[in-house]
Scaffold this motif. Structure first.
Motif, short mmCIF file in Angstrom:
data_model
loop_
_atom_site.label_atom_id
_atom_site.label_comp_id
_atom_site.label_asym_id
_atom_site.label_seq_id
_atom_site.Cartn_x
_atom_site.Cartn_y
_atom_site.Cartn_z
N THR A 2 47.58 30.57 52.19
CA THR A 2 48.30 31.56 52.98
C THR A 2 47.30 32.44 53.72
OG1 THR A 2 48.28 33.21 51.24
CG2 THR A 2 50.11 31.63 51.21
N ASP A 3 47.83 33.37 54.51
CA ASP A 3 46.95 34.28 55.24
C ASP A 3 46.12 35.15 54.30
OD1 ASP A 3 47.81 33.35 57.69
OD2 ASP A 3 49.42 34.81 57.83
N THR A 4 46.65 35.48 53.12
CA THR A 4 45.93 36.35 52.20
C THR A 4 45.06 35.58 51.22
OG1 THR A 4 47.82 36.39 50.71
CG2 THR A 4 47.66 38.16 52.34
N THR A 5 45.24 34.29 51.12
CA THR A 5 44.43 33.47 50.22
C THR A 5 43.60 32.51 51.05
OG1 THR A 5 46.15 33.59 48.53
CG2 THR A 5 44.47 31.91 48.25
N PRO A 6 42.29 32.75 51.13
CA PRO A 6 41.45 31.89 51.97
C PRO A 6 41.19 30.53 51.32
CG PRO A 6 40.10 33.47 50.83
CD PRO A 6 41.54 33.82 50.51
N VAL A 7 40.72 29.62 52.13
CA VAL A 7 40.28 28.32 51.62
C VAL A 7 39.06 28.58 50.73
CG1 VAL A 7 39.32 26.09 52.28
CG2 VAL A 7 41.14 27.13 53.65
N PRO A 8 39.00 27.99 49.54
CA PRO A 8 37.84 28.21 48.67
C PRO A 8 36.53 27.83 49.36
CG PRO A 8 39.59 27.11 47.47
CD PRO A 8 40.00 27.13 48.90
N ALA A 9 35.50 28.66 49.15
CA ALA A 9 34.19 28.43 49.75
C ALA A 9 33.10 28.91 48.80
CB ALA A 9 34.08 29.17 51.08
N VAL A 10 31.93 28.36 48.94
CA VAL A 10 30.79 28.75 48.12
C VAL A 10 30.52 30.25 48.30
CG1 VAL A 10 28.30 28.44 47.77
CG2 VAL A 10 29.78 26.46 48.15
N GLY A 11 30.30 30.94 47.18
CA GLY A 11 30.00 32.37 47.21
C GLY A 11 31.20 33.26 46.98
N GLN A 12 32.40 32.70 46.97
CA GLN A 12 33.59 33.52 46.74
C GLN A 12 33.77 33.81 45.26
OE1 GLN A 12 36.73 31.18 48.45
NE2 GLN A 12 36.49 32.12 50.46
N ILE A 13 34.43 34.93 44.97
CA ILE A 13 34.76 35.32 43.60
C ILE A 13 36.27 35.22 43.43
CG2 ILE A 13 34.75 37.22 41.94
CD1 ILE A 13 32.18 38.19 43.30
N TRP A 14 36.68 34.58 42.33
CA TRP A 14 38.09 34.38 42.02
C TRP A 14 38.34 34.84 40.58
CZ3 TRP A 14 41.67 31.87 45.34
CH2 TRP A 14 41.12 31.45 46.55
N GLN A 15 39.57 35.32 40.32
CA GLN A 15 39.95 35.74 38.98
C GLN A 15 41.01 34.78 38.44
OE1 GLN A 15 41.76 39.60 38.70
NE2 GLN A 15 41.52 39.69 36.49
N ASP A 16 40.86 34.39 37.18
CA ASP A 16 41.84 33.53 36.52
C ASP A 16 43.15 34.30 36.37
OD1 ASP A 16 43.24 31.79 34.84
OD2 ASP A 16 41.44 31.25 33.70
#
Length: 83
Positions: A2-16
């Motif tokens: 979606t517009d608020t969820t970017p395509v995963p990329a190296v260097g990004q931080i995500w929370q479970d």
């Protein structure tokens, strides 16, 4: 994505998003055609400082799980100087 969820990329931080692991943060370190390799990190949402978690093992995660559902991951931001 979606517009608020970017395509995963190296260097990004995500929370479970799993409520059993509410403080589990990951940094994407590599991506291939169908999976991302992520390492667990410590992350302070107030200061936005991230650091490698000592002894943390890399995890391979399907790219389609990087979405904000209870079995997915929520985008936090791009890793920067607080690395």
């Amino acid at each position: 994505m979606t517009d608020t969820t970017p395509v995963p990329a190296v260097g990004q931080i995500w929370q479970d998003n799993d409520p059993r692991a509410e403080d589990r943060y990951l940094r994407i370190v590599d991506i291939d055609a169908s999976r991302a390799t992520a390492r667990p990190i410590t992350y302070d949402p107030i200061t936005r400082i991230a650091a490698d978690l000592p002894g943390g093992r890399p995890t391979r995660i399907r790219l389609d799980r990087f979405r904000p559902t209870n079995t997915g991951y929520r985008y936090i931001g791009q890793d920067g100087d607080g690395r």
